[in-house]
Design an enzyme around this catalytic site. Structure first.
Site, PDB file in Angstrom:
ATOM      1  N   GLU A   1      -9.301  -1.882   6.083  1.00 18.04           N
ATOM      2  CA  GLU A   1      -8.108  -1.778   7.013  1.00 18.04           C
ATOM      3  C   GLU A   1      -8.806  -2.096   8.456  1.00 18.04           C
ATOM      4  OE1 GLU A   1      -5.355   1.397   7.181  1.00 18.04           O
ATOM      5  OE2 GLU A   1      -3.938   0.152   8.208  1.00 18.04           O
TER       6      GLU A   1
ATOM      7  N   GLN B   1       0.790  -1.245  -0.119  1.00 16.44           N
ATOM      8  CA  GLN B   1       0.064   0.015   0.045  1.00 16.44           C
ATOM      9  C   GLN B   1       1.018   1.098  -0.052  1.00 16.44           C
ATOM     10  OE1 GLN B   1      -2.790  -0.129   3.136  1.00 16.44           O
ATOM     11  NE2 GLN B   1      -2.059   2.030   3.748  1.00 16.44           N
TER      12      GLN B   1
ATOM     13  N   GLU C   1      -4.942   9.118  18.015  1.00 15.05           N
ATOM     14  CA  GLU C   1      -5.822  10.526  17.864  1.00 15.05           C
ATOM     15  C   GLU C   1      -6.955  10.682  16.774  1.00 15.05           C
ATOM     16  OE1 GLU C   1      -2.391  10.117  18.390  1.00 15.05           O
ATOM     17  OE2 GLU C   1      -2.377  10.756  20.684  1.00 15.05           O
TER      18      GLU C   1
END
Lengths: 424, 381
Positions: free
Chosen positions: A261, A143, A388
């Site tokens: 994912e 990727q 985050e």
């Protein structure tokens, strides 16, 4: 009356019995003081060992594929079974009972994320060419997304692709690319129109990793090994028929990959690190260090175990929801957050028990070997989406909190300030 | 999944959803914040009319009572849905003491006579009951001596001593008491208005959950069950009670999360909703994570206690849920006040009621030091 699932299980069991050896009972649990004194998270094998393992992975994937278990959820036209994610999970659960090569090098990125993206966005002859090759274990995919200046803010990729006849010419640098050193193809996000806002000027291209101008360099990480790479692209020619999605429509393609994912996250309960942090192994660690009767240590062990068990229960619940026909949403990232937290706390807990023998290698079994895990855990809070960013997604998509006001989604990409330097 | 469940089938999500909706509608009508505050300030601490309606309209007290004693014979998976809603609404009610503690103890004791006398009335909502375990540490450690002793024979005993903190002890119609007798610790039942029993309501951290001190001076009691099985009975009661409490804690935590998410979206500072600031947004995401994990733990424990196929051992899952849900509710209740800022610290805002409930629930069966050791004991460490 046997259900359709029962029949699937029987077929899978028959295949596994014929092609693999079943593990004996608890052979999977490490025994304290016995065997190699290594607690790994990343592979960090020498290149020749690594290459041999990749060859084994490819061979096992080929066996799976030839018996119809190479792509349980995939279309029949590409060798799949057209079954549900649940079937896939059930198969994984069965296979875990057998001693077979780990196929992570193929599956984590390529089969789990890139394959579904190709299926959704590529032209038919490209699908025909690559999908069977990938699921047969011949083609490993990577990727080519993250860049030095595009980490959490992936949509600000700077690698350029310029049209030249029937080709695109690609120049730029990618980073943190897993399995690039083994890959035959890479899905690359390229900037094709810097005059549009950042999400709207990206195009997704399928790059031949053996093409001239592609250079893969190992990236040594803080834990010492090199499990990721930098990929430099210099004048790499990519035919336009290797484009996924529309010109400047690459962000949609990237979202397909990223959604897959998230779907692969959560099945990470196994592995050497998880086994080292399992209750029986930690109990032995405490016993060996005379801490089994220490109240403060026991409290921390109980807290750690409670969170590990609850995370496992969360995965059970996700599987029950799948079974009931509910697709997992962004809430799946809770499992990833917990997994990173449990492993991090576990590594620090073991370090505390081992004490000064973790800062210098005395040769004593089960002491200095914890350093590798300790040095790997910071990655868990970053890779596959930083904590985050995951928290932003949970708060905005699940709890409905408002997004932060932003200017960079509307301005042309070339006007944005990047990497602390003013754009020209 | 290392299943030890005996193979009971799980109830369908549709049925559970219907039960949840019925309870939620009922509580929305009967236990809004005003009603909670009124009950809080009342002498008995709960609205008896609501208790009766709960039985008459929804049959909630009968849900887990065995069918042969007038109940529906359902399990903790169903009861968990009810308790989650009660926890979300902060319903002040003798439900936990009557339906969970007392009824479970009677069923687990295997004492048919006691079951026939008490369970049909509990199921009908005409009898409230509680369980007193007057050990010295407040952690159900009956092996280390009890503060109530029993003298007399198998047909009628006399109890003397003190039970210092008894859930709903001042209002329960009957009280099950674990007392030290000639055959070791044993379960007994006494009437709430028995001669020689003095009941003193106590000031409580959580005004929605009442506690009393019981002074027993020659109180007539009936033995319940066989003293030889008392440890097994109390283990079962503790598994059921902590699992039930876990569901209630998840409900409370969910209410705090929802309040914070709403407030972060509405409250404007610096010209924008405070929820746009990552300091606040990430706090809310952390709260959500804790709620999701607690929810999974509570449900897994309920399945385990019900013996559903594929579920883990009941003792382990219940201990995990008690630890995880206690800490999650406490953390989320505290962060809810922080997200609200000053208004969250006022008496008139409900945030403190959840904070009080969270801490009182966490300590109800002994608190962190006790539940962590209990968990380790259950996994054999």
């Amino acid at each position: 009356m046997p259900s359709e699932m029962d029949e699937f299980v029987a077929t899978a069991r028959e295949f596994l019995d014929a092609n693999a050896t079943r593990r004996s009972g608890s052979a999977d649990l490490p025994e304290w003081g016995v065997g190699e004194d290594r607690i790994t998270y990343f592979s960090t094998d020498p290149p020749e060992v690594d290459a041999a393992k990749v060859a084994e992975s490819r061979a096992w994937q080929r066996t799976r594929y030839e018996n119809g278990f190479g792509w349980v959820t995939g279309p029949r036209a590409y060798g799949g079974r057209e079954l549900s994610t649940l079937h896939d999970l059930v198969y994984d659960g069965l296979e875990a009972e057998y001693d077979v090569p780990d196929t992570g090098v193929l599956s984590l990125i390529g089969l789990g994320m890139i394959g579904p993206t190709i299926l959704a966005h590529a032209r038919d002859h490209i699908k025909d060419r690559y999908l069977p090759a990938m699921y047969r274990g011949d083609a490993i995919a990577c990727q080519l997304f993250s860049e030095p200046s595009a980490g959490s803010d992936l949509a600000s990729v700077e690698t350029r692709a310029v049209r030249d006849g029937d080709d695109w010419v690609v120049d730029g640098q990618k980073v943190w690319t897993s399995v690039a050193q083994h890959a035959q193809i890479g899905l690359c996000l390229c900037r094709t129109n810097p005059d549009l806002p950042k999400h709207k000027g990206i195009t997704a291209l399928l790059v031949d990793m053996s093409a001239p101008g592609v250079e893969v360099r190992p990236l040594r990480q803080m834990s010492g090994g090199a499990d990721f790479n930098e990929v430099f692209l210099t004048g790499v020619r990519v035919p336009d028929d290797h484009r996924l999605g529309e010109v400047d429509g690459g962000w949609r393609v990237a979202l397909t990959t990223l959604m897959n994912e998230r779907a692969t996250v959560g099945g990470e309960g196994a592995g050497p690190a998880a086994r080292a942090l399992s209750l029986p192994f930690l109990t032995e660690l405490l016993r060996a260090n005379g801490r089994l009767d220490d109240g403060a240590t026991r409290r921390r062990l109980a807290e750690l175990y409670a969170d590990q068990a609850a995370t496992e229960y969360l995965n059970h619940q996700a599987i029950r929801k799948l079974r009931a026909g509910t697709q997992p949403g962004p809430e799946a990232s809770v499992s990833k957050l917990m997994y990173a937290r449990n492993l991090t706390r576990g590594a620090h807990f073991a370090a505390e028990v081992v004490g000064p023998r973790l800062i210098a290698d005395t040769g004593e079994w089960g002491t200095y070997s914890w350093t590798e895990l300790l040095l790997s855990t910071p990655a868990l809070r970053i890779l596959g989406g930083t904590e985050e960013i995951m928290k932003n997604i949970l708060a905005e998509r699940v709890l409905g909190l408002p997004k932060e006001p932003s200017i960079d989604s509307r301005s042309p990409f070339r006007e944005l300030r990047r990497s602390g330097t003013a754009g020209s | 999944m290392n299943g030890t469940g005996t193979g009971t089938a799980a109830p369908s999500e549709t049925e559970l959803g219907e039960l949840r909706a019925a309870v939620r509608n009922f509580l929305a009508a009967k236990s809004d914040e005003h009603a909670v505050r009124t009950a809080m300030g009342s002498e008995r601490g709960h609205d008896e009319k609501v208790w009766r309606q709960m039985a008459d309209q929804l049959g909630l007290q009968a849900l887990t009572v065995p069918a042969e004693h007038g109940g529906d014979g359902l399990g903790l998976v169903e009861l968990g849905v009810v308790l989650e809603e009660m926890g979300e609404a902060l319903l002040p009610s003798p439900f936990l003491s009557t339906v969970v503690l007392a009824a479970t103890a009677v069923v687990a004791s295997g004492d048919v006579a006691a079951a026939e006398r008490l369970l049909p009335a509990i199921a009908a909502g005409t009898l409230t009951a509680t369980l007193a375990v007057p050990d010295h540490a407040g952690s159900w450690d009956v092996g280390a001596g009890l503060r109530v002793t029993a003298t007399g024979g198998r047909t009628g005993a006399v109890l003397d001593g003190i039970a210092p903190i008894v859930l709903d002890g001042a209002t329960a119609d009957v009280v099950l008491v674990v007392a030290d007798g000639p055959d070791g610790p044993a379960l007994h039942v006494i009437d709430g208005d028995a001669p020689g029993l003095a009941r003193t309501p106590l000031r409580t951290l959580d005004p929605t959950r009442r506690m009393a001190r019981l002074d027993l001076d020659g109180v007539h009691a009936e033995p319940v069950g066989d003293p030889a099985s008392l440890t097994a009975v109390l283990d079962r009661v503790l598994d059921v009670a902590t699992t039930a409490l876990a569901a209630e804690q998840v409900g409370g935590a969910r209410a705090c999360l929802a309040a914070s998410a709403r407030y972060a979206t509405e409250r404007m500072q610096f010209g924008r909703p405070i929820g746009t600031f990552q300091a606040v947004k990430h706090k809310c995401a952390d709260m959500y994570t804790r709620v999701q994990v607690a929810d999974a733990a509570a449900r897994e424990a309920a399945r385990a206690v019900d013996g559903i196929e594929g579920a883990p051992a009941a003792g382990i899952a219940a201990a995990v849920a008690h630890s995880v849900c206690s800490e999650a509710f406490m953390a989320v209740a505290a962060e809810n006040i922080q997200v609200h800022g000053g208004i969250g610290f006022t008496w008139e805002h409900p945030a403190h009621l959840y904070y009080r409930r969270a801490k009182a629930s966490q300590l109800l069966f002994g608190g962190p030091a006790v539940y962590h050791e209990r968990l380790l004991a259950r996994v054999g460490v």
